[in-house]
Scaffold this motif. Structure first.
Motif, PDB file in Angstrom:
ATOM      1  N   ALA A 127      -8.597   7.803  15.625  1.00 25.70           N
ATOM      2  CA  ALA A 127      -7.003   7.302  15.630  1.00 25.70           C
ATOM      3  C   ALA A 127      -6.178   7.777  14.336  1.00 25.70           C
ATOM      4  O   ALA A 127      -5.078   7.918  14.566  1.00 25.70           O
ATOM      5  CB  ALA A 127      -6.948   5.966  15.617  1.00 25.70           C
ATOM      6  N   GLY A 128      -6.791   8.069  13.194  1.00 28.59           N
ATOM      7  CA  GLY A 128      -6.253   8.507  11.916  1.00 28.59           C
ATOM      8  C   GLY A 128      -5.882   7.332  11.202  1.00 28.59           C
ATOM      9  O   GLY A 128      -5.590   6.176  11.646  1.00 28.59           O
ATOM     10  N   ILE A 129      -5.615   7.575   9.747  1.00 30.49           N
ATOM     11  CA  ILE A 129      -5.388   6.561   8.789  1.00 30.49           C
ATOM     12  C   ILE A 129      -4.041   6.409   8.876  1.00 30.49           C
ATOM     13  O   ILE A 129      -3.006   7.241   8.820  1.00 30.49           O
ATOM     14  CB  ILE A 129      -6.150   7.179   7.498  1.00 30.49           C
ATOM     15  CG1 ILE A 129      -7.350   7.462   7.472  1.00 30.49           C
ATOM     16  CG2 ILE A 129      -5.533   6.358   6.418  1.00 30.49           C
ATOM     17  CD1 ILE A 129      -7.908   8.154   6.178  1.00 30.49           C
ATOM     18  N   ASP A 130      -3.654   4.927   8.780  1.00 31.33           N
ATOM     19  CA  ASP A 130      -2.253   4.847   8.669  1.00 31.33           C
ATOM     20  C   ASP A 130      -2.111   3.451   7.766  1.00 31.33           C
ATOM     21  O   ASP A 130      -2.817   2.623   7.619  1.00 31.33           O
ATOM     22  CB  ASP A 130      -1.647   3.954   9.924  1.00 31.33           C
ATOM     23  CG  ASP A 130      -0.118   3.697   9.923  1.00 31.33           C
ATOM     24  OD1 ASP A 130       0.402   4.180   8.924  1.00 31.33           O
ATOM     25  OD2 ASP A 130       0.206   2.784  10.914  1.00 31.33           O
ATOM     26  N   THR A 131      -1.571   3.977   6.466  1.00 29.52           N
ATOM     27  CA  THR A 131      -1.262   3.017   5.505  1.00 29.52           C
ATOM     28  C   THR A 131       0.413   2.621   5.429  1.00 29.52           C
ATOM     29  O   THR A 131       1.121   3.229   4.550  1.00 29.52           O
ATOM     30  CB  THR A 131      -1.973   3.455   4.049  1.00 29.52           C
ATOM     31  OG1 THR A 131      -1.078   4.604   3.727  1.00 29.52           O
ATOM     32  CG2 THR A 131      -3.123   3.496   4.231  1.00 29.52           C
ATOM     33  N   PRO A 132       0.921   2.001   6.351  1.00 28.84           N
ATOM     34  CA  PRO A 132       2.498   1.841   6.454  1.00 28.84           C
ATOM     35  C   PRO A 132       2.960   1.037   4.976  1.00 28.84           C
ATOM     36  O   PRO A 132       2.244   0.133   4.539  1.00 28.84           O
ATOM     37  CB  PRO A 132       2.765   0.937   7.608  1.00 28.84           C
ATOM     38  CG  PRO A 132       1.432   0.312   7.935  1.00 28.84           C
ATOM     39  CD  PRO A 132       0.201   1.105   7.312  1.00 28.84           C
ATOM     40  N   ILE A 133       4.443   1.273   5.047  1.00 30.49           N
ATOM     41  CA  ILE A 133       4.928   0.568   4.066  1.00 30.49           C
ATOM     42  C   ILE A 133       4.994  -1.011   4.355  1.00 30.49           C
ATOM     43  O   ILE A 133       5.483  -1.335   5.229  1.00 30.49           O
ATOM     44  CB  ILE A 133       6.304   1.109   3.598  1.00 30.49           C
ATOM     45  CG1 ILE A 133       6.411   2.480   3.373  1.00 30.49           C
ATOM     46  CG2 ILE A 133       7.234   0.169   2.742  1.00 30.49           C
ATOM     47  CD1 ILE A 133       5.695   2.831   1.904  1.00 30.49           C
ATOM     48  N   PRO A 134       4.583  -1.812   3.587  1.00 24.22           N
ATOM     49  CA  PRO A 134       4.525  -3.334   3.755  1.00 24.22           C
ATOM     50  C   PRO A 134       5.866  -3.927   3.982  1.00 24.22           C
ATOM     51  O   PRO A 134       6.720  -3.518   3.413  1.00 24.22           O
ATOM     52  CB  PRO A 134       3.869  -3.911   2.568  1.00 24.22           C
ATOM     53  CG  PRO A 134       2.929  -2.710   1.904  1.00 24.22           C
ATOM     54  CD  PRO A 134       3.859  -1.604   2.148  1.00 24.22           C
ATOM     55  N   LYS A 135       5.993  -4.850   5.172  1.00 22.22           N
ATOM     56  CA  LYS A 135       7.419  -5.514   5.311  1.00 22.22           C
ATOM     57  C   LYS A 135       7.069  -6.835   6.041  1.00 22.22           C
ATOM     58  O   LYS A 135       8.068  -7.615   6.230  1.00 22.22           O
ATOM     59  CB  LYS A 135       8.254  -4.478   6.283  1.00 22.22           C
ATOM     60  CG  LYS A 135       7.870  -4.314   7.368  1.00 22.22           C
ATOM     61  CD  LYS A 135       8.897  -3.284   8.392  1.00 22.22           C
ATOM     62  CE  LYS A 135       8.452  -3.043   9.738  1.00 22.22           C
ATOM     63  NZ  LYS A 135       9.539  -2.543  10.438  1.00 22.22           N
ATOM     64  N   ASP A 136       5.796  -7.156   6.784  1.00 19.95           N
ATOM     65  CA  ASP A 136       5.798  -8.260   7.670  1.00 19.95           C
ATOM     66  C   ASP A 136       4.887  -9.217   7.101  1.00 19.95           C
ATOM     67  O   ASP A 136       4.162  -9.059   6.296  1.00 19.95           O
ATOM     68  CB  ASP A 136       4.854  -7.601   8.862  1.00 19.95           C
ATOM     69  CG  ASP A 136       5.913  -6.553   9.591  1.00 19.95           C
ATOM     70  OD1 ASP A 136       6.856  -6.602   9.868  1.00 19.95           O
ATOM     71  OD2 ASP A 136       5.075  -5.809  10.079  1.00 19.95           O
ATOM     72  N   PHE A 137       5.159 -10.374   7.608  1.00 20.66           N
ATOM     73  CA  PHE A 137       4.497 -11.597   7.630  1.00 20.66           C
ATOM     74  C   PHE A 137       3.168 -11.596   8.304  1.00 20.66           C
ATOM     75  O   PHE A 137       2.932 -10.516   9.059  1.00 20.66           O
ATOM     76  CB  PHE A 137       5.155 -13.071   8.180  1.00 20.66           C
ATOM     77  CG  PHE A 137       6.186 -13.451   7.158  1.00 20.66           C
ATOM     78  CD1 PHE A 137       5.628 -13.885   5.741  1.00 20.66           C
ATOM     79  CD2 PHE A 137       7.544 -13.640   7.437  1.00 20.66           C
ATOM     80  CE1 PHE A 137       6.725 -14.399   4.944  1.00 20.66           C
ATOM     81  CE2 PHE A 137       8.233 -14.365   6.601  1.00 20.66           C
ATOM     82  CZ  PHE A 137       7.806 -14.551   5.388  1.00 20.66           C
ATOM     83  N   SER A 138       2.272 -12.698   8.272  1.00 16.16           N
ATOM     84  CA  SER A 138       1.117 -12.653   8.958  1.00 16.16           C
ATOM     85  C   SER A 138       1.477 -12.394  10.698  1.00 16.16           C
ATOM     86  O   SER A 138       2.136 -12.928  10.936  1.00 16.16           O
ATOM     87  CB  SER A 138       0.371 -13.916   8.860  1.00 16.16           C
ATOM     88  OG  SER A 138       0.037 -14.169   7.241  1.00 16.16           O
TER      89      SER A 138
END
Length: 760
Positions: free
Chosen positions: A83-94
């Motif tokens: 699927a590939g590596i995804d390191t998104p910019i953090p923004k969400d709660f749990s």
């Protein structure tokens, strides 16, 4: 303190850390600062070792539970690689995408690293390396997480706790590919990612890191794990003993209401081993958070045992970590679900990943108890490391024996002197009796409360927590306000409430100073298991004493529960006593009225969350309520006075977002009483089959329950069954010595016995 101090070994390290040693002088001998030598025996060396890798490879294909666990991990990681590596910019709660993605990533870093070591397939090392460099590129410019709810915001996650989770798992992945990387690559990752990460969750957040709490345990383990991989002694000292000169007041409270440090001002991993654990291995926050904390406790200890064996970490505090695994397994019901004492989500069980870790490591380092193999077989998976191999070989070699759960009493407090928790077991019946300390910030105000199970099914329930963990729609997956307004309050539990006010006024600052006291327990007899304790500080001028027994009698189908709650006070009060039964009412023996419009029972201390569905008054000596749940019948028989009120209540008032479960209770109320005795019996009996539509033994076997004696020294009840047979139970209220001799007159008869109680 210089943040980028070079590694110093041996005596030079001891001299450098002298100031820290002096600041920690209050620690006992087992937690005194030790000279830690650097280890340079190569990698991997934390959880899986070089020798372990060789043994695993030798046995692959011939250890079924390990082979299956390996295949499961391989399929999972292969899918992520595709699927590939995804390191998104953090923004969400749990529960939100970025939170879940970064959480998924740290699990993959660990698993892929292990696959590289075991399978010697470079694609897994490359995957870990590429993800680390993607994180390194992001982290150097990453701001604090945009969500502001936490007292200690992380960067990848909304709280430092989850950032620490990431580093604990990532450290294991880094250890596994350490020798795959070039020195230049390691230098880049450590300078741009690992060291800044460790500094941020520790020095950058002392209120998170330098406390006694499961949060800081994760933080300490995270810093310590990466320190061991990098051979960074300064970070390791910080992990073991906390931050020096942190500027925090030891008496300061954090936003959860917990003290920042332990009573002696200590912090760090070793302090977290000392204060929260009792000598029996009970963790004061309760089984749910003990389960959560056991992973960093054990995984870091395993790493220390492998990389720094001179610390003898598994011998610390008389082997408390290994005792804790046994205690935790005993704090689960017949199905393996943990009892929801304090904040605890129902359904959390020893099938969780944390308990796979706990069972495997405890087996390897705790004498290879064959009973643990039976738990591992139920879990049906093992760690992909040295301890998982040990479990797999033990099962393969036919060494498995059942893990026996018997009645147990677990002390609370660092020295075992702050009350405790007892579990009374008899023929599938389990009574969980809580007379413990507050339980830090996750504690509830429920002294002398209890819950009842039959074959893993709740009969009388503890509500647990008010939270939908990691479900984004419900408060971002975090604690809901109803956790404080309902779940923590005394009225949410099966114990006495005085004047509609929670124990200790529902204030942590008061509750944290007190604990209940054990009077006695006796599990030595086959037919009866008994425990008794008292609480003298929940309400000024009032003493609560509760004795609970599980009694097996040939004239009853199943063991029944006898519950005696004795209240003495210096003035008249209102006493409420709820029983949170689960199921459908079958019948009652008292008259009641039902309102046309539901109204809350009160306005505060949790009363605002209870609807009153029925009101009645005791019209005879015994109140009876029968109900059915999960095809079984249960009956509560309780002694009542003519002036006592009976309330049928249901949770759910003042709950506009429907955050609470709509569950019932029967509440006994004594409106104006100085002293009181609540005497009750709970029976499990009969069954109902919807297939045959046949009800068997659906009625109570109790003809009458009567309090026949009560004074400062003794309380006695007569139990009369439908066949006319009578049994007497008497308990000592003052002298509870097991050797003391006693004599009283009951209904003209002399009763003599030796010990804390008598049943005949």
């Amino acid at each position: 303190m210089t943040l980028n101090k070079k590694t110093i070994i041996g005596l030079f390290l001891s001299v450098l850390m002298l100031g820290s040693m002096l600041s920690c002088k209050a620690q006992n001998e087992t937690t005194s600062k030790k000279e830690v030598e650097s280890s340079s025996d190569g990698h991997p060396k934390l959880i899986i070792t070089k020798a372990g890798v060789e043994e695993i490879r030798k046995n692959l294909g011939n250890i079924p539970i390990f082979d299956a666990s390996l295949q499961m991990a391989k399929e999972e990681v292969d899918a992520e690689i595709a699927a590939g590596i995804d390191t998104p910019i953090p923004k969400d709660f749990s529960g939100g995408y970025t939170h879940v993605r970064h959480k998924r990533n740290f699990f993959m870093l660990e698993k892929a690293g292990l696959l590289y070591q075991i399978l010697d397939d470079e694609k897994y090392a490359k995957y870990v390396k590429d993800m680390f460099f993607q994180y390194a590129a992001m982290y150097k410019d990453l701001p604090v997480h945009p969500q502001t709810r936490s007292y200690a915001r992380g960067k990848l996650f909304w709280q430092c706790l989850n950032d620490s989770n990431w580093l604990v798992y990532a450290s294991q992945g880094y250890d596994c590919i350490y020798e795959y990387l070039t020195p230049e690559e390691r230098e880049t990752l450590e300078a741009d990612l690992f060291r800044p990460f460790a500094d941020y969750i520790s020095i950058g957040n002392p209120k998170f890191y330098n406390r006694v709490h499961n949060h800081s345990t994760w933080g300490n383990a995270a810093v310590g794990m990466i320190a061991l991989v990098m051979d960074d002694d300064e970070l390791l000292q910080r992990a073991l003993y906390g931050i020096e000169n942190d500027g925090l007041d030891p008496n300061e409270k954090d936003n959860d209401g917990g003290f920042i440090k332990d009573p002696e001002g200590r912090a760090g991993f070793l302090a977290n081993l000392e204060e929260p654990f009792s000598p029996d291995g009970y963790y004061t926050e309760g089984p749910y958070y003990q389960r959560y904390a056991m992973y960093p406790f054990l995984i870091f200890s395993e790493a220390l045992n492998n990389a720094k064996p001179e610390l003898k970490i598994f011998e610390h505090k008389d082997g408390v970590l290994l005792k804790a695994v046994n205690a935790l397994l005993n704090l689960s019901d017949a199905d393996g679900d943990f009892f929801p004492l304090n904040d605890g989500q129902k359904g959390m069980s020893y099938y969780s990943k944390e308990l796979v870790t706990a069972v495997d490591i405890a087996y390897l380092h705790g004498g290879r108890d064959p009973g643990l193999l039976s738990i591992a077989k139920k879990q049906n998976r093992v760690l992909l490391d040295d301890s998982g191999l040990a479990i797999a070989l033990g099962i393969k070699n036919g060494e498995t024996k059942p893990f026996k759960k018997e009645s147990i009493n677990l002390s609370d407090g660092p020295n075992g002197e702050q009350g405790g928790v007892a579990v009374l077991r008899n023929e599938g019946i389990e009574v969980v009796f809580k007379y413990a300390a507050q339980g830090l910030s996750h504690g509830h105000y429920d002294k002398l409360s209890f819950s009842l199970y039959e074959d893993g099914q709740e009969v009388i329930q503890d509500y647990g927590l008010a939270r939908f963990v990691n479900i984004e729609q419900k408060g971002g997956g975090n604690y809901l306000k109803e956790n404080k307004t309902w779940a923590k309050q005394t009225i949410a539990h099966n114990t006495v409430i005085q004047n509609e006010s929670s124990h200790f006024q529902g204030k942590y600052s008061i509750g944290s100073k007190h604990h209940s006291e054990l009077d006695f327990y006796d599990f030595s007899k086959e037919n009866i298991k008994v425990v008794s304790a008292h609480e003298a500080n929940a309400y000024p001028g009032t003493v609560l004493t509760r004795t609970m027994a599980v009694i097996s009698d040939d004239d009853f189908e199943k063991p029944f529960v006898l519950d005696l709650m004795r209240v003495t006070s210096d003035k008249a009060n209102q006493y409420d006593f709820p029983y949170y039964y689960l199921g459908q009412i079958m019948e009652t023996n008292f008259e009641y009225t039902t309102p046309k419009m539901l109204e809350p029972l009160g306005t505060k201390h949790g009363y605002q969350h209870l609807f009153v569905e029925g009101r009645g008054q005791a019209n005879q000596q015994n109140i009876k309520l029968s109900w059915m749940n999960a095809g079984r019948f249960h009956t509560l028989t309780t002694v009542a006075g003519a002036e006592d009120d009976v309330l049928l209540t249901r949770i759910g008032a003042d709950d506009p977002e429907f955050n609470l479960r709509k569950e019932p209770a029967l509440m006994l109320r004594k409106s104006k009483a100085k002293d009181a005795v609540f005497a009750s019996i709970i029976e499990s009996h009969g069954s109902y089959s919807p297939v045959s539509e046949n009800a068997v033994n659906s009625h109570s076997n109790i003809a009458e329950l009567e309090v026949v004696y009560n004074d400062v020294d003794y309380t006695a009840v007569n139990i009369k069954d439908l066949q006319g047979k009578t049994k007497l139970f008497v308990v000592c209220n003052s002298n509870t010595s097991k050797d003391a001799k006693h004599e009283i007159e009951v209904n003209g008869n002399t009763v003599q016995w030796t010990g804390s109680y008598d049943f005949k």
